[in-house]
Design an enzyme around this catalytic site. Structure first.
Site, short mmCIF file in Angstrom:
data_model
loop_
_atom_site.label_atom_id
_atom_site.label_comp_id
_atom_site.label_asym_id
_atom_site.label_seq_id
_atom_site.Cartn_x
_atom_site.Cartn_y
_atom_site.Cartn_z
N LYS A 1 72.77 29.37 8.25
CA LYS A 1 71.90 30.54 8.34
C LYS A 1 71.64 31.12 6.96
O LYS A 1 72.56 31.53 6.26
CB LYS A 1 72.54 31.60 9.24
CG LYS A 1 71.78 32.92 9.30
CD LYS A 1 72.58 33.97 10.07
CE LYS A 1 71.96 35.35 9.93
NZ LYS A 1 72.79 36.40 10.60
N GLU B 1 68.31 38.15 14.70
CA GLU B 1 67.35 37.17 14.16
C GLU B 1 68.00 35.86 13.73
O GLU B 1 67.35 34.82 13.69
CB GLU B 1 66.59 37.79 12.98
CG GLU B 1 67.28 37.70 11.62
CD GLU B 1 68.62 38.42 11.55
OE1 GLU B 1 69.48 37.98 10.76
OE2 GLU B 1 68.84 39.41 12.27
N LYS C 1 68.46 48.57 10.88
CA LYS C 1 69.87 48.88 10.74
C LYS C 1 70.04 50.26 10.09
O LYS C 1 69.16 50.75 9.37
CB LYS C 1 70.57 47.85 9.83
CG LYS C 1 70.69 46.45 10.40
CD LYS C 1 71.36 45.55 9.37
CE LYS C 1 71.52 44.12 9.85
NZ LYS C 1 72.52 43.99 10.92
N ARG D 1 70.17 33.89 15.15
CA ARG D 1 70.18 32.85 16.18
C ARG D 1 68.78 32.25 16.38
O ARG D 1 68.65 31.12 16.83
CB ARG D 1 70.76 33.40 17.48
CG ARG D 1 69.93 34.44 18.17
CD ARG D 1 70.75 35.29 19.13
NE ARG D 1 71.68 36.14 18.40
CZ ARG D 1 72.58 36.93 18.99
NH1 ARG D 1 72.66 36.98 20.31
NH2 ARG D 1 73.39 37.67 18.26
#
Length: 467
Positions: A235, A319, A247, A321
Protein backbone atom coordinates in the site's frame (compact mmCIF):
# COMPACT_ATOMS: atom_id res chain seq x y z
CA UNK A 1 17.11 9.84 0.18
CA UNK A 2 19.46 6.98 0.95
CA UNK A 3 19.41 4.14 -1.51
CA UNK A 4 19.72 0.53 -0.47
CA UNK A 5 23.37 0.50 -1.54
CA UNK A 6 24.08 3.64 0.52
CA UNK A 7 22.57 1.98 3.57
CA UNK A 8 24.72 -1.11 3.05
CA UNK A 9 27.82 1.04 3.28
CA UNK A 10 26.53 2.93 6.32
CA UNK A 11 25.19 0.02 8.38
CA UNK A 12 28.25 -2.18 8.09
CA UNK A 13 30.46 -4.14 10.44
CA UNK A 14 33.89 -2.87 11.43
CA UNK A 15 36.89 -4.53 9.83
CA UNK A 16 39.73 -3.37 12.12
CA UNK A 17 39.91 -6.58 14.12
CA UNK A 18 43.40 -5.91 15.44
CA UNK A 19 42.27 -2.72 17.18
CA UNK A 20 38.96 -4.02 18.51
CA UNK A 21 38.28 -3.88 22.23
CA UNK A 22 36.38 -6.66 24.03
CA UNK A 23 32.76 -6.16 25.08
CA UNK A 24 32.14 -8.83 27.70
CA UNK A 25 28.50 -9.93 27.73
CA UNK A 26 27.76 -11.02 31.29
CA UNK A 27 24.57 -12.41 32.76
CA UNK A 28 23.62 -11.21 36.23
CA UNK A 29 24.19 -14.55 37.95
CA UNK A 30 27.59 -14.97 36.26
CA UNK A 31 29.08 -11.61 37.24
CA UNK A 32 30.88 -12.83 40.36
CA UNK A 33 32.44 -15.72 38.45
CA UNK A 34 33.56 -13.35 35.70
CA UNK A 35 35.06 -10.92 38.20
CA UNK A 36 37.08 -13.62 39.94
CA UNK A 37 38.99 -14.20 36.70
CA UNK A 38 39.88 -10.50 36.28
CA UNK A 39 42.81 -8.44 37.59
CA UNK A 40 42.28 -6.66 40.87
CA UNK A 41 42.03 -3.23 39.25
CA UNK A 42 39.18 -4.39 37.03
CA UNK A 43 37.36 -5.96 39.98
CA UNK A 44 37.72 -2.76 41.99
CA UNK A 45 36.44 -0.56 39.15
CA UNK A 46 33.41 -2.73 38.43
CA UNK A 47 32.40 -2.98 42.08
CA UNK A 48 33.04 0.71 42.74
CA UNK A 49 30.69 1.63 39.90
CA UNK A 50 27.92 -0.60 41.24
CA UNK A 51 27.67 -2.63 38.04
CA UNK A 52 25.28 -5.57 38.53
CA UNK A 53 25.03 -6.88 34.93
CA UNK A 54 21.40 -5.82 34.75
CA UNK A 55 20.01 -6.05 31.24
CA UNK A 56 20.85 -3.01 29.15
CA UNK A 57 23.50 -1.62 31.49
CA UNK A 58 27.00 -0.89 30.16
CA UNK A 59 30.28 -0.09 31.91
CA UNK A 60 33.55 0.97 30.28
CA UNK A 61 36.66 -0.11 32.20
CA UNK A 62 39.77 2.06 31.70
CA UNK A 63 43.35 0.87 31.53
CA UNK A 64 46.34 2.36 33.31
CA UNK A 65 46.53 5.18 30.78
CA UNK A 66 42.86 6.10 31.22
CA UNK A 67 41.87 4.87 27.76
CA UNK A 68 39.16 2.20 27.48
CA UNK A 69 40.54 -1.28 28.16
CA UNK A 70 37.31 -3.28 27.89
CA UNK A 71 33.62 -2.89 28.52
CA UNK A 72 30.88 -4.88 30.19
CA UNK A 73 27.35 -5.30 28.85
CA UNK A 74 24.80 -6.52 31.33
CA UNK A 75 22.68 -9.37 29.97
CA UNK A 76 20.33 -9.78 32.90
CA UNK A 77 18.52 -13.10 33.09
CA UNK A 78 16.34 -15.13 30.74
CA UNK A 79 13.12 -13.63 32.09
CA UNK A 80 14.33 -10.09 31.45
CA UNK A 81 15.62 -10.93 27.96
CA UNK A 82 12.29 -12.51 27.03
CA UNK A 83 10.63 -9.10 27.39
CA UNK A 84 12.46 -7.57 24.44
CA UNK A 85 15.07 -8.05 21.75
CA UNK A 86 18.29 -6.55 20.39
CA UNK A 87 19.49 -6.00 23.95
CA UNK A 88 23.12 -5.27 23.10
CA UNK A 89 22.07 -2.41 20.86
CA UNK A 90 21.82 -0.44 24.11
CA UNK A 91 25.56 -0.99 24.57
CA UNK A 92 26.20 0.26 21.04
CA UNK A 93 24.71 3.60 22.08
CA UNK A 94 26.72 3.79 25.31
CA UNK A 95 30.21 2.88 24.12
CA UNK A 96 32.87 5.26 22.80
CA UNK A 97 33.83 5.28 19.14
CA UNK A 98 35.94 2.51 17.74
CA UNK A 99 35.68 -1.18 16.92
CA UNK A 100 34.38 -3.66 19.51
CA UNK A 101 33.94 -7.41 19.61
CA UNK A 102 31.60 -9.57 21.65
CA UNK A 103 33.10 -11.79 24.32
CA UNK A 104 31.10 -14.42 26.18
CA UNK A 105 27.93 -14.11 24.12
CA UNK A 106 25.94 -17.29 23.54
CA UNK A 107 26.49 -18.13 19.83
CA UNK A 108 22.75 -18.78 19.51
CA UNK A 109 22.14 -15.07 20.22
CA UNK A 110 24.96 -13.73 18.05
CA UNK A 111 22.97 -13.13 14.87
CA UNK A 112 20.15 -11.25 16.59
CA UNK A 113 22.53 -9.09 18.62
CA UNK A 114 24.84 -8.37 15.68
CA UNK A 115 21.90 -7.27 13.54
CA UNK A 116 20.58 -5.14 16.39
CA UNK A 117 23.96 -3.43 16.60
CA UNK A 118 23.83 -2.61 12.89
CA UNK A 119 20.28 -1.28 13.11
CA UNK A 120 21.28 0.89 16.07
CA UNK A 121 23.58 2.74 13.68
CA UNK A 122 20.61 4.10 11.70
CA UNK A 123 19.88 7.83 11.83
CA UNK A 124 17.46 9.80 9.67
CA UNK A 125 19.53 12.85 8.81
CA UNK A 126 17.83 14.31 5.76
CA UNK A 127 16.58 17.44 7.54
CA UNK A 128 18.73 17.64 10.67
CA UNK A 129 22.34 16.65 11.19
CA UNK A 130 22.59 13.56 13.34
CA UNK A 131 24.54 10.35 13.37
CA UNK A 132 24.06 6.79 14.47
CA UNK A 133 26.22 5.17 17.09
CA UNK A 134 29.97 5.68 16.75
CA UNK A 135 30.83 2.31 18.28
CA UNK A 136 31.33 -0.29 15.54
CA UNK A 137 31.12 -4.06 15.86
CA UNK A 138 33.34 -6.78 14.50
CA UNK A 139 31.02 -9.43 13.09
CA UNK A 140 30.92 -12.44 15.43
CA UNK A 141 32.33 -15.73 14.19
CA UNK A 142 29.89 -18.02 12.38
CA UNK A 143 27.59 -15.07 11.55
CA UNK A 144 26.95 -14.31 7.89
CA UNK A 145 28.05 -10.69 8.02
CA UNK A 146 27.21 -9.90 4.39
CA UNK A 147 23.66 -11.21 4.82
CA UNK A 148 23.09 -9.14 7.94
CA UNK A 149 24.38 -6.01 6.23
CA UNK A 150 21.91 -6.59 3.39
CA UNK A 151 19.04 -7.04 5.83
CA UNK A 152 20.07 -3.87 7.69
CA UNK A 153 20.19 -1.98 4.38
CA UNK A 154 16.67 -3.11 3.51
CA UNK A 155 15.41 -1.98 6.90
CA UNK A 156 17.20 1.37 6.54
CA UNK A 157 15.53 1.90 3.17
CA UNK A 158 12.12 1.20 4.71
CA UNK A 159 12.78 3.61 7.57
CA UNK A 160 14.01 6.36 5.24
CA UNK A 161 10.92 6.11 3.05
CA UNK A 162 8.47 6.18 5.96
CA UNK A 163 10.27 8.98 7.79
CA UNK A 164 10.25 11.30 4.78
CA UNK A 165 7.32 13.73 5.01
CA UNK A 166 4.69 13.83 2.31
CA UNK A 167 5.88 17.11 0.80
CA UNK A 168 9.00 15.19 -0.26
CA UNK A 169 7.40 11.72 -0.60
CA UNK A 170 4.53 11.82 -3.05
CA UNK A 171 3.57 9.13 -5.57
CA UNK A 172 6.17 10.43 -8.01
CA UNK A 173 8.92 10.26 -5.34
CA UNK A 174 7.92 6.76 -4.35
CA UNK A 175 8.13 5.84 -8.02
CA UNK A 176 11.66 7.29 -8.14
CA UNK A 177 12.67 5.22 -5.11
CA UNK A 178 11.34 2.10 -6.84
CA UNK A 179 13.23 3.03 -9.99
CA UNK A 180 16.47 3.40 -8.01
CA UNK A 181 15.96 -0.01 -6.43
CA UNK A 182 15.06 -1.62 -9.76
CA UNK A 183 18.17 -0.12 -11.37
CA UNK A 184 20.40 -1.32 -8.52
CA UNK A 185 19.24 -4.91 -9.05
CA UNK A 186 18.63 -4.86 -12.83
CA UNK A 187 14.89 -5.35 -12.38
CA UNK A 188 12.35 -4.46 -15.07
CA UNK A 189 9.87 -1.74 -14.15
CA UNK A 190 6.76 -0.23 -15.70
CA UNK A 191 4.52 2.52 -14.36
CA UNK A 192 0.91 3.35 -15.25
CA UNK A 193 -0.04 6.90 -14.33
CA UNK A 194 -3.13 9.09 -14.14
CA UNK A 195 -5.89 8.51 -16.69
CA UNK A 196 -3.91 5.61 -18.17
CA UNK A 197 -4.97 3.65 -15.08
CA UNK A 198 -8.48 3.59 -16.50
CA UNK A 199 -7.20 2.29 -19.81
CA UNK A 200 -5.43 -0.53 -18.03
CA UNK A 201 -8.54 -1.34 -15.98
CA UNK A 202 -7.20 -0.13 -12.61
CA UNK A 203 -10.20 2.05 -11.72
CA UNK A 204 -9.97 1.94 -7.93
CA UNK A 205 -6.40 3.20 -7.87
CA UNK A 206 -7.47 6.04 -10.12
CA UNK A 207 -10.57 6.84 -8.04
CA UNK A 208 -8.64 7.10 -4.79
CA UNK A 209 -5.87 9.27 -6.21
CA UNK A 210 -7.67 11.43 -8.75
CA UNK A 211 -8.39 14.30 -6.32
CA UNK A 212 -4.69 15.03 -5.83
CA UNK A 213 -2.59 17.14 -8.18
CA UNK A 214 0.05 14.43 -7.77
CA UNK A 215 -1.18 11.76 -10.16
CA UNK A 216 -1.95 8.25 -8.90
CA UNK A 217 0.04 5.39 -10.37
CA UNK A 218 0.64 1.65 -10.32
CA UNK A 219 4.32 0.71 -10.05
CA UNK A 220 5.11 -2.78 -11.31
CA UNK A 221 8.59 -4.27 -11.30
CA UNK A 222 9.88 -7.78 -11.79
CA UNK A 223 13.16 -9.53 -11.06
CA UNK A 224 14.50 -13.05 -11.42
CA UNK A 225 14.13 -15.74 -14.05
CA UNK A 226 14.17 -18.97 -12.06
CA UNK A 227 12.27 -20.60 -9.24
CA UNK A 228 8.78 -20.07 -7.80
CA UNK A 229 6.90 -16.82 -8.33
CA UNK A 230 6.43 -14.42 -5.42
CA UNK A 231 4.28 -11.28 -5.73
CA UNK A 232 4.54 -8.54 -3.09
CA UNK A 233 1.83 -5.87 -2.98
CA UNK A 234 2.45 -2.76 -0.86
CA UNK A 235 0.00 0.00 0.00
CA UNK A 236 1.55 3.26 -1.19
CA UNK A 237 -0.80 5.95 0.13
CA UNK A 238 1.77 8.72 0.45
CA UNK A 239 -0.58 10.88 2.48
CA UNK A 240 -4.10 10.20 3.68
CA UNK A 241 -6.36 13.13 4.51
CA UNK A 242 -9.28 10.75 4.78
CA UNK A 243 -10.79 12.25 1.65
CA UNK A 244 -14.21 13.83 2.05
CA UNK A 245 -14.55 11.85 5.29
CA UNK A 246 -11.77 14.11 6.52
CA UNK A 247 -9.60 12.89 9.37
CA UNK A 248 -9.15 15.01 12.48
CA UNK A 249 -5.89 16.90 12.82
CA UNK A 250 -4.55 14.48 15.41
CA UNK A 251 -5.39 11.47 13.23
CA UNK A 252 -3.82 13.10 10.18
CA UNK A 253 -0.55 13.91 11.91
CA UNK A 254 1.17 10.59 11.17
CA UNK A 255 -0.30 9.97 7.75
CA UNK A 256 3.05 10.35 6.02
CA UNK A 257 3.51 6.74 7.17
CA UNK A 258 0.47 5.49 5.26
CA UNK A 259 2.83 4.24 2.57
CA UNK A 260 4.52 2.03 5.19
CA UNK A 261 3.32 -1.13 3.45
CA UNK A 262 5.03 -0.09 0.23
CA UNK A 263 8.16 0.94 2.14
CA UNK A 264 8.30 -2.42 3.91
CA UNK A 265 7.75 -4.31 0.66
CA UNK A 266 10.62 -2.37 -0.94
CA UNK A 267 12.92 -3.15 1.97
CA UNK A 268 12.03 -6.83 1.69
CA UNK A 269 12.48 -6.72 -2.07
CA UNK A 270 15.98 -5.33 -1.60
CA UNK A 271 16.83 -8.18 0.75
CA UNK A 272 15.51 -10.79 -1.69
CA UNK A 273 17.32 -9.37 -4.70
CA UNK A 274 20.60 -8.57 -2.96
CA UNK A 275 20.70 -12.10 -1.52
CA UNK A 276 19.92 -13.47 -5.00
CA UNK A 277 17.20 -15.79 -3.77
CA UNK A 278 16.17 -18.34 -6.42
CA UNK A 279 12.69 -17.00 -7.09
CA UNK A 280 10.82 -14.78 -9.53
CA UNK A 281 9.83 -11.59 -7.75
CA UNK A 282 7.10 -9.16 -8.73
CA UNK A 283 6.42 -5.98 -6.76
CA UNK A 284 3.16 -4.06 -7.20
CA UNK A 285 2.74 -0.69 -5.51
CA UNK A 286 -0.38 1.43 -6.00
CA UNK A 287 0.98 4.90 -5.16
CA UNK A 288 -1.59 7.61 -4.47
CA UNK A 289 -2.43 10.58 -2.31
CA UNK A 290 -5.91 10.53 -0.80
CA UNK A 291 -6.75 14.22 -1.12
CA UNK A 292 -9.81 16.48 -1.10
CA UNK A 293 -11.06 18.35 -4.16
CA UNK A 294 -14.16 18.72 -6.31
CA UNK A 295 -13.49 15.43 -8.09
CA UNK A 296 -12.83 13.37 -4.98
CA UNK A 297 -14.78 10.15 -4.58
CA UNK A 298 -17.81 10.58 -2.33
CA UNK A 299 -19.46 8.55 0.42
CA UNK A 300 -22.21 6.55 -1.21
CA UNK A 301 -20.46 6.24 -4.57
CA UNK A 302 -20.40 2.76 -6.06
CA UNK A 303 -17.22 1.89 -7.92
CA UNK A 304 -16.43 -1.10 -10.09
CA UNK A 305 -13.08 -2.77 -9.47
CA UNK A 306 -10.68 -4.44 -11.90
CA UNK A 307 -12.16 -7.80 -10.98
CA UNK A 308 -15.67 -6.60 -11.84
CA UNK A 309 -16.86 -6.55 -8.24
CA UNK A 310 -18.83 -3.45 -7.30
CA UNK A 311 -17.95 -1.59 -4.11
CA UNK A 312 -20.06 0.84 -2.12
CA UNK A 313 -17.92 3.63 -0.66
CA UNK A 314 -19.26 4.16 2.81
CA UNK A 315 -16.13 5.91 4.04
CA UNK A 316 -13.55 7.59 1.83
CA UNK A 317 -11.01 7.08 4.63
CA UNK A 318 -11.06 3.33 3.96
CA UNK A 319 -9.09 3.90 0.76
CA UNK A 320 -6.14 1.57 1.27
CA UNK A 321 -8.17 -1.57 0.67
CA UNK A 322 -9.44 -0.04 -2.57
CA UNK A 323 -6.03 0.54 -4.14
CA UNK A 324 -4.86 -2.84 -2.90
CA UNK A 325 -7.92 -4.54 -4.41
CA UNK A 326 -6.97 -3.60 -7.96
CA UNK A 327 -3.29 -4.41 -7.37
CA UNK A 328 -4.18 -7.80 -5.87
CA UNK A 329 -6.45 -8.60 -8.81
CA UNK A 330 -3.64 -7.77 -11.20
CA UNK A 331 -1.20 -9.83 -9.18
CA UNK A 332 -3.52 -12.83 -9.02
CA UNK A 333 -3.81 -12.83 -12.81
CA UNK A 334 -0.13 -13.76 -12.93
CA UNK A 335 -0.84 -16.97 -10.95
CA UNK A 336 2.02 -16.53 -8.44
CA UNK A 337 3.00 -19.34 -6.12
CA UNK A 338 2.62 -16.92 -3.22
CA UNK A 339 1.16 -13.43 -2.95
CA UNK A 340 1.65 -11.18 0.09
CA UNK A 341 0.14 -7.77 0.76
CA UNK A 342 1.54 -5.36 3.34
CA UNK A 343 -0.30 -2.25 4.44
CA UNK A 344 -0.77 0.24 7.24
CA UNK A 345 -4.41 -0.58 6.77
CA UNK A 346 -6.45 -0.27 9.97
CA UNK A 347 -6.31 1.40 13.34
CA UNK A 348 -8.12 -1.69 14.63
CA UNK A 349 -4.97 -3.78 14.17
CA UNK A 350 -2.90 -1.30 16.16
CA UNK A 351 -5.48 -1.30 18.95
CA UNK A 352 -5.57 -5.11 18.97
CA UNK A 353 -1.85 -5.86 19.19
CA UNK A 354 -0.02 -2.55 19.68
CA UNK A 355 2.92 -1.16 17.69
CA UNK A 356 5.44 -3.97 18.28
CA UNK A 357 3.65 -6.92 16.67
CA UNK A 358 2.99 -7.42 12.97
CA UNK A 359 -0.53 -8.90 12.68
CA UNK A 360 -1.04 -11.11 9.65
CA UNK A 361 -3.73 -13.23 8.01
CA UNK A 362 -3.15 -16.55 6.28
CA UNK A 363 -5.10 -19.77 5.88
CA UNK A 364 -2.45 -22.03 4.38
CA UNK A 365 -1.09 -24.17 7.24
CA UNK A 366 2.35 -24.62 5.71
CA UNK A 367 2.69 -20.90 5.09
CA UNK A 368 1.61 -20.10 8.64
CA UNK A 369 4.17 -22.56 10.03
CA UNK A 370 6.91 -21.02 7.91
CA UNK A 371 6.05 -17.47 9.00
CA UNK A 372 5.83 -18.38 12.69
CA UNK A 373 9.13 -20.27 12.57
CA UNK A 374 10.86 -17.49 10.66
CA UNK A 375 9.59 -14.78 13.01
CA UNK A 376 10.85 -16.65 16.07
CA UNK A 377 14.28 -17.27 14.56
CA UNK A 378 14.98 -13.66 13.58
CA UNK A 379 13.30 -11.77 16.45
CA UNK A 380 10.67 -10.17 14.22
CA UNK A 381 7.45 -10.83 16.15
CA UNK A 382 4.19 -11.49 14.33
CA UNK A 383 0.68 -12.43 15.44
CA UNK A 384 -1.73 -14.45 13.37
CA UNK A 385 -5.25 -13.03 13.02
CA UNK A 386 -8.29 -14.95 11.73
CA UNK A 387 -9.97 -14.81 8.35
CA UNK A 388 -13.21 -15.32 10.29
CA UNK A 389 -15.76 -16.47 7.71
CA UNK A 390 -18.90 -15.53 9.71
CA UNK A 391 -17.89 -11.88 9.31
CA UNK A 392 -18.07 -12.07 5.52
CA UNK A 393 -21.64 -10.82 5.70
CA UNK A 394 -20.44 -7.59 7.27
CA UNK A 395 -18.73 -6.55 4.05
CA UNK A 396 -21.76 -7.25 1.83
CA UNK A 397 -24.01 -4.15 1.79
CA UNK A 398 -26.70 -5.47 -0.53
CA UNK A 399 -26.66 -2.52 -2.91
CA UNK A 400 -23.20 -3.56 -4.18
CA UNK A 401 -21.02 -6.65 -3.99
CA UNK A 402 -18.85 -5.20 -1.23
CA UNK A 403 -18.79 -2.45 1.39
CA UNK A 404 -15.44 -0.73 1.92
CA UNK A 405 -16.26 0.36 5.49
CA UNK A 406 -18.84 -1.73 7.38
CA UNK A 407 -20.75 0.21 10.03
CA UNK A 408 -20.53 -0.69 13.70
CA UNK A 409 -16.76 -0.66 14.07
CA UNK A 410 -16.47 -4.31 15.08
CA UNK A 411 -13.56 -6.46 13.84
CA UNK A 412 -12.20 -3.70 11.63
CA UNK A 413 -8.92 -5.41 10.79
CA UNK A 414 -10.62 -8.74 10.09
CA UNK A 415 -13.26 -7.27 7.80
CA UNK A 416 -10.54 -5.38 5.91
CA UNK A 417 -8.59 -8.59 5.46
CA UNK A 418 -11.70 -10.45 4.30
CA UNK A 419 -12.32 -7.64 1.81
CA UNK A 420 -8.80 -8.01 0.39
CA UNK A 421 -9.03 -11.78 0.18
CA UNK A 422 -11.94 -11.38 -2.25
CA UNK A 423 -9.43 -9.99 -4.77
CA UNK A 424 -6.57 -12.46 -4.28
CA UNK A 425 -8.21 -15.05 -6.52
CA UNK A 426 -6.82 -18.55 -6.18
CA UNK A 427 -3.38 -17.36 -5.09
CA UNK A 428 -1.80 -18.67 -1.92
CA UNK A 429 -2.13 -15.47 0.08
CA UNK A 430 -1.09 -13.69 3.26
CA UNK A 431 -1.92 -10.16 4.35
CA UNK A 432 0.03 -8.07 6.89
CA UNK A 433 -1.84 -5.19 8.57
CA UNK A 434 1.18 -3.38 10.06
CA UNK A 435 1.64 -0.13 11.96
CA UNK A 436 4.99 0.87 10.47
CA UNK A 437 5.93 3.28 13.24
CA UNK A 438 7.87 3.03 16.49
CA UNK A 439 6.24 5.54 18.89
CA UNK A 440 9.03 5.38 21.47
CA UNK A 441 12.72 4.61 21.07
CA UNK A 442 13.81 1.05 21.79
CA UNK A 443 17.09 -0.82 21.29
CA UNK A 444 17.91 -0.83 17.54
CA UNK A 445 14.62 0.93 16.80
CA UNK A 446 14.64 4.72 17.13
CA UNK A 447 11.37 6.58 17.25
CA UNK A 448 9.94 6.80 13.74
CA UNK A 449 9.39 4.61 10.74
CA UNK A 450 10.14 0.92 11.14
CA UNK A 451 9.83 -2.24 9.08
CA UNK A 452 7.54 -4.92 10.47
CA UNK A 453 7.32 -8.51 9.28
CA UNK A 454 9.89 -8.20 6.48
CA UNK A 455 12.62 -10.16 8.24
CA UNK A 456 10.11 -12.79 9.34
CA UNK A 457 8.99 -13.21 5.74
CA UNK A 458 12.56 -13.34 4.45
CA UNK A 459 13.29 -16.14 6.91
CA UNK A 460 10.02 -17.89 5.98
CA UNK A 461 10.49 -17.89 2.20
CA UNK A 462 12.84 -20.90 1.89
CA UNK A 463 10.31 -23.13 3.66
CA UNK A 464 7.21 -21.43 2.25
CA UNK A 465 8.41 -21.72 -1.35
CA UNK A 466 10.67 -24.78 -1.05
CA UNK A 467 13.70 -22.80 -2.18
Amino acid sequence: MSTASDATRTLAFATDEAGALPLHVVEADALDTWLQAQPGAVQTWVRANGFTAALGKTLVVPGDDGAPLLALAGYGDAAARARGRFHLAAAAAALPAGPWRFEGLDPARAEEEALGWLLAGYAFDRYHAQTGNAARLIAPEDVDAARLEIIAAGEALTRDLINTPANDMGPETLEAACADLAKTHSAQMTVTTGADLLGRNLPLIHAVGRASDRAPRLIDFSWGTRGPALTLVGKGVCFDTGGLNLKSGSSMGLMKKDMGGAATVLGLAHMIMALDLPLRLRVLIPAVENAVSANAMRPGDILTSRSGKSIEINNTDAEGRLVLADALSLGAEGAPDLMISMATLTGAARVAVGPDLAPYYADDAALVAAIEDGAARVADPVWRMPFHAPYEALIEPGIADLDNAPSGGFAGSITAALFLRRFAGDARYAHFDIYGWNPTAAPARPKGGVGMGARALLAALPKALSL
